[in-house]
Enzyme design. Sequence first.
Site, PDB file in Angstrom:
ATOM      1  N   ILE A  73      -8.922   1.004  -4.276  1.00 53.38           N
ATOM      2  CA  ILE A  73      -9.864   2.110  -4.389  1.00 53.38           C
ATOM      3  C   ILE A  73      -9.120   3.310  -4.978  1.00 53.38           C
ATOM      4  O   ILE A  73      -7.889   3.376  -4.863  1.00 53.38           O
ATOM      5  CB  ILE A  73     -10.490   2.485  -3.024  1.00 53.38           C
ATOM      6  CG1 ILE A  73     -11.624   3.488  -3.179  1.00 53.38           C
ATOM      7  CG2 ILE A  73      -9.427   3.008  -2.096  1.00 53.38           C
ATOM      8  CD1 ILE A  73     -12.822   2.986  -3.908  1.00 53.38           C
ATOM      9  N   HIS A  99       0.551   3.737  -1.464  1.00 52.74           N
ATOM     10  CA  HIS A  99      -0.808   4.119  -1.880  1.00 52.74           C
ATOM     11  C   HIS A  99      -1.642   4.543  -0.681  1.00 52.74           C
ATOM     12  O   HIS A  99      -2.393   5.518  -0.755  1.00 52.74           O
ATOM     13  CB  HIS A  99      -1.489   2.975  -2.627  1.00 52.74           C
ATOM     14  CG  HIS A  99      -2.877   3.317  -3.074  1.00 52.74           C
ATOM     15  ND1 HIS A  99      -4.003   2.878  -2.409  1.00 52.74           N
ATOM     16  CD2 HIS A  99      -3.317   4.106  -4.086  1.00 52.74           C
ATOM     17  CE1 HIS A  99      -5.070   3.370  -3.001  1.00 52.74           C
ATOM     18  NE2 HIS A  99      -4.695   4.118  -4.024  1.00 52.74           N
ATOM     19  N   ASN A 140      -3.523   8.184  -0.393  1.00 50.69           N
ATOM     20  CA  ASN A 140      -4.919   8.048  -0.818  1.00 50.69           C
ATOM     21  C   ASN A 140      -5.922   8.282   0.301  1.00 50.69           C
ATOM     22  O   ASN A 140      -6.868   9.052   0.144  1.00 50.69           O
ATOM     23  CB  ASN A 140      -5.165   6.660  -1.415  1.00 50.69           C
ATOM     24  CG  ASN A 140      -6.602   6.494  -1.871  1.00 50.69           C
ATOM     25  OD1 ASN A 140      -7.016   7.040  -2.886  1.00 50.69           O
ATOM     26  ND2 ASN A 140      -7.403   5.769  -1.085  1.00 50.69           N
ATOM     27  N   HIS A 153      -1.325   3.741  -9.109  1.00 50.85           N
ATOM     28  CA  HIS A 153      -2.316   3.042  -9.944  1.00 50.85           C
ATOM     29  C   HIS A 153      -1.753   2.622 -11.302  1.00 50.85           C
ATOM     30  O   HIS A 153      -1.773   1.434 -11.659  1.00 50.85           O
ATOM     31  CB  HIS A 153      -3.535   3.940 -10.164  1.00 50.85           C
ATOM     32  CG  HIS A 153      -4.436   4.053  -8.987  1.00 50.85           C
ATOM     33  ND1 HIS A 153      -5.597   3.333  -8.850  1.00 50.85           N
ATOM     34  CD2 HIS A 153      -4.342   4.813  -7.863  1.00 50.85           C
ATOM     35  CE1 HIS A 153      -6.190   3.642  -7.717  1.00 50.85           C
ATOM     36  NE2 HIS A 153      -5.451   4.538  -7.086  1.00 50.85           N
ATOM     37  N   HIS A 193      -0.305  10.019  -7.018  1.00 50.89           N
ATOM     38  CA  HIS A 193      -1.364   9.053  -6.756  1.00 50.89           C
ATOM     39  C   HIS A 193      -1.661   8.215  -7.996  1.00 50.89           C
ATOM     40  O   HIS A 193      -1.394   7.013  -8.019  1.00 50.89           O
ATOM     41  CB  HIS A 193      -2.627   9.772  -6.275  1.00 50.89           C
ATOM     42  CG  HIS A 193      -3.757   8.843  -5.951  1.00 50.89           C
ATOM     43  ND1 HIS A 193      -5.077   9.209  -6.044  1.00 50.89           N
ATOM     44  CD2 HIS A 193      -3.762   7.546  -5.546  1.00 50.89           C
ATOM     45  CE1 HIS A 193      -5.851   8.183  -5.706  1.00 50.89           C
ATOM     46  NE2 HIS A 193      -5.069   7.164  -5.403  1.00 50.89           N
TER      47      HIS A 193
END
Length: 921
Positions: free
Chosen positions: A921, A771, A775, A584, A579
Amino acid sequence: MFTVNPAGPPKSDISGGVLRTSPAFFGESSIAPIRRTQLPVFGSRVNRNGLIRAVISSGDKTLEAGSTLEGKESNGSLLSSGGGIEVRAVVTVRKKMKETITEKIEDQWEFFVNGFGQGIVIQLISEEIDPVTNSGKSVQSSVRGWLTRPLNNSQIVEYAANFTVPNDFGCPGAILVTNLHGKEFYLLEIVIHGFDGGPIFFPANTWIHSRKDNSESRIIFKNQAYLPSQTPPGIKDLRNEDLLSIRGNGKGERKPHDRIYDYDLYNDLGNPDKDKDLARPVLGCEERPYPRRCRTGRPPTKSDPFSETRIEKPHPVYVPRDETFEEIKQDTFSTGRLKALLHNLIPSIAATLSSSDISFKCFSDIDKLYSDGVILKDDENKDVIENLLLGRMMKQVLSVGQRLLKYETPAIIKRDRFAWLRDNEFSRQTLAGLNPVNIEILKEFPILSELDPAVYGPPESALTKELIEQELNGLSVEKAIEEKRLFILDYHDILLPFIKKINSLPGRKSYASRTIFFYTKTGFLRPIAIELSLPPAPSSPQNKRVYTHGHDATTHWTWKLAKAHVCSNDAGVHQLVNHWLRTHACMEPYIIATHRQLSTMHPIYKLLHPHMRYTLEINALARQSLINGGGIIEACFSPGNYAMELSSAAYKSLWRFDMEALPADLLRRGMAVEDPSMPCGVRLVIEDYPYAADGLLIWSATQEWVENYVNHFYTEPNSVTSDLELQTWWNEIKNKGHHDKRNEPWWPKLNTKEDLSRILTSMIWIASGQHAAINFGQYPFGGYVPNRPTLTRRLIPQEHDPDYEKFIHNPQQIFLSSVATQLQATKIMAVQDTLSTHSPDEEYLGQVNQLHSHWINDNEVLKLFKKFSARLEEIEEIINARNKDNHLRNRSGAGIPPYELLLPSSGPGVTGRGIPNSISI
C-alpha cells in the site's frame, strides 16, 4: 446421451456414471516430447460419494478403473494398470468473488466445458530424460470431471485429470498448462496423486492466459527448491524457457495478459500533450538519476519524444499479470478510493461555496472535522452539486444530508489534544514518530554546508557556538559532542537548491532547515535552536535566521512557526525520500530482477516471493495518481512541481544500498555505536529510541531466519559464486535496476553465504519492517494538520514585513494561514487515511497465506520458518512490555501513544501497527 459432430469434438455418452469418449478423437496414450501437440487420452467423472470412474483409452482397448481420492492421498502408492501407473491430477481453480450475470453464465459454461475435457489441457513432465527425445518424459491429458467434495470456499472449484504413465516415468517435476477457453482463469495449484511417497504439489497462484492471447503453455514447477546446478535433467530446459518468457524482448507495448518484466526510466510522470505545465523531466539519467520502474512500452508523447504517454485513471497501468491486486484487495482499494472521493469532494463544494480555497479560521475548525463533520444539505446546494456533474450514485450519497465528512480522531491528539504544542513531543516524534530515520548525532562543529559557496553562499551555519551554549546549562559544545548529547535534523543541503523554485510556486513558501537537539541528563531530547535558510540575495548573502524557544509571547509564536516549517520539511523528505524512494522505488528493481533471473524453483526466489506481493501494482497506481505531475503529492506537499526532482537529488547524493541495512544506517547517523556483545553488533546511543530498539529486534529475527535458510541451501564453499542465476540476478540489480549507480564502489560483493545473507536481509527489511515503520503511522500522526503540516504557504513575518502587525494582533490566524488550506488538508488526510489502511487479505511477517501453504517441500525449511514465526510472537510480547515501561518515556506516559508501528501482527483497517511481508500500500 450427449452427442456432438464427429468432425469436431468427440462423440460421447454418459451411462452408469461413466463418461465414454471415442479414442479416435483423443489419440493414443503415449510418452510425448515436451510441447508435442497431443490431446488427452481419457476422461473421468465423479459420482456423489467421491468415487472417480476413469476411462483410459489405449488403442482400441478400453480399461475402466475406480478408486477413491481419499485412498490415494492416504498412501500415495503406485497403482499399476496394465503396462503403466494410474495417477490423478487435482486441479484447483479460483473463481471471482463478485460476478455479473454474464460472468456467472460464462463460469457455468466453463465449468461444463472443463468437465468434458474441452477447457484445460495439462502435460506432466518427468524429472528424467527420455533418451529418444532428449527432453523430459511427458504424458498429456485433459482436465475433466468435477470433484464434488464440499469445499469451505464457494469460489474454489476442483477438477480432475487422469494419466497413465509408464513404470519408468520417474518423478514429475513440471506441468504444462494450456487454457483452451476464450479468457484467462486463476490457477491455485495442481496436486498429483498416485506416485510413491504421497501427493506431489505444484503451487501456482497464477493467472493462466488464454491460448488465443498467447499460444505458449504455462510452465508450473513442483514445490521442490533447486539451485540451477541441482535441476533435474528432465526439467532443466523448461527452467530456462520459463525465464526467457518472463524477460520478453524489450519491444512493443505490453498487453494486460502479459507476464513480462523489464526496466524503464521514470518518463511517465508528466503529461505535456495535455498541458505544457504538466511536463516533467525524465528521471533515470546522469543529471537526474533514479531507480528503474517496470516497462510498459507505451508510445512517446507528441510533445516530447523522451516522455511516455500516460494512462489516466480509471484505466489501469500495465503491470505483469500476477502483480495485480487480488479481488479482495481491489475491493479494499475501491472502498478507499470512494472514501477519498467523498473526502475530497465535500471540501471542494465547501470551498466553492466560499468562492475560494480557504484557510482554517481557528483550531476548533480542525477539531470539527472529527467531532461534527462537514454539514452540507442537498436542498441548499442543489445548483452547486449539479454544476459539479456528480453521478447519480454520488448525488444519492449527498442527499442523505448531514455529516457526510467525518474523520476519525488521529492517535496523536486522541489522548492529549495539546501534545503537539510541546517541545518534548516535537523531539519525541524524531525518535518514535512517522519519520524517525533522519535524526543524527552532531559529529563536528562548526556546522558546514557541502554546497557550492559560489552559488549558495558561505558554508558556515548561523548556529554559532555561543548561541548553542546558551541552551546547554553550562556545558561547552565540545563537551556535549564528546558525550554524544547533541543531535541534528539537517535538511539544509538537500532542500536549499530547490527553495528558490519552490517559493516561486503559487501558495508555497519554504526554507531549508537545521534543528539542533540536546539530550538532557534526565533522558529527554529537547530542541534548542532552529536555523531557517533562504538562497543568498545581493542584499543578504548569508540569508539565514536562527530561532529559539524563548519565553515572551512573540518569541513563543515565532518558535511555533519555525517548528511548523521544520515539520513541513520533514514531511516532504519523509514522503519523497524515505517512503517513496527508499522503499517503493528502490524495491521495484529487486522485484523485476528476481522474476527475470531467478527461477520459481530457485530457493532465493521462494524466500523473496512473499516480500514482492502487490508492490509493482501499488507503484504503478502511485505514478498514475500520487507522484505524477499535478498529482496529490505535488498538490499537498511543499516541493510542489519539484517533488520528484527532489527525490532524484536525494537518490543521487544520499542513497547507498549498503547503508539501507538498519544497523549500518544507525551507525552512519551516529545513533548507534559498534558493540560485538549486542545481538546486531550495535548499541544505541539513546536507549529509548523506539523505532531503532524495536527495529533491531525485527532485523535480528529476520537475519537469523535468512542466514539459516541460506546455509541450508548453499552447503559448498563455492556454491554462491557458482550459482549463475544468483550472480546474474545481483549483476542485473546493480547494472540495470540501479543503472545510474552501477559504478559506485560501495555495492556489496556477492561471493559468500554471508554476503548473500546480508543482501537478502536488507531487502526483506526494506519491504517489511522499514516500510511499516514509515507508512502505517501516516494518518495517526499526520491526520492532525498542525502536528505535521505537509506544506507551508508563508514565510515567518519579520518586523519590517507588512504582515507583521497582523501577526502581532492574531498569531493564530497567521499560523493557520501558513499551513495547508481546508481543501489541501482534507485531500492529504484522505490519502494518509487510505495509505495507513491494512487490507483484509494482508499477509504479515512470519505468516503464510493458507493458499500458499505448500510453498516449499522441505521439512527443515518449514521448521526454520516456524522458529522465525515463534520469535516474532516473542518480539510482539517484548514490544508490548516496553510500551508499559514507565522508564521508556518516548513510548509511555500521560497522553503518550504507545509505539506500535513495528508490532508484527495487525487486523484490517487503520491500526497504527502491523508489518506486512511486502510494500502492498
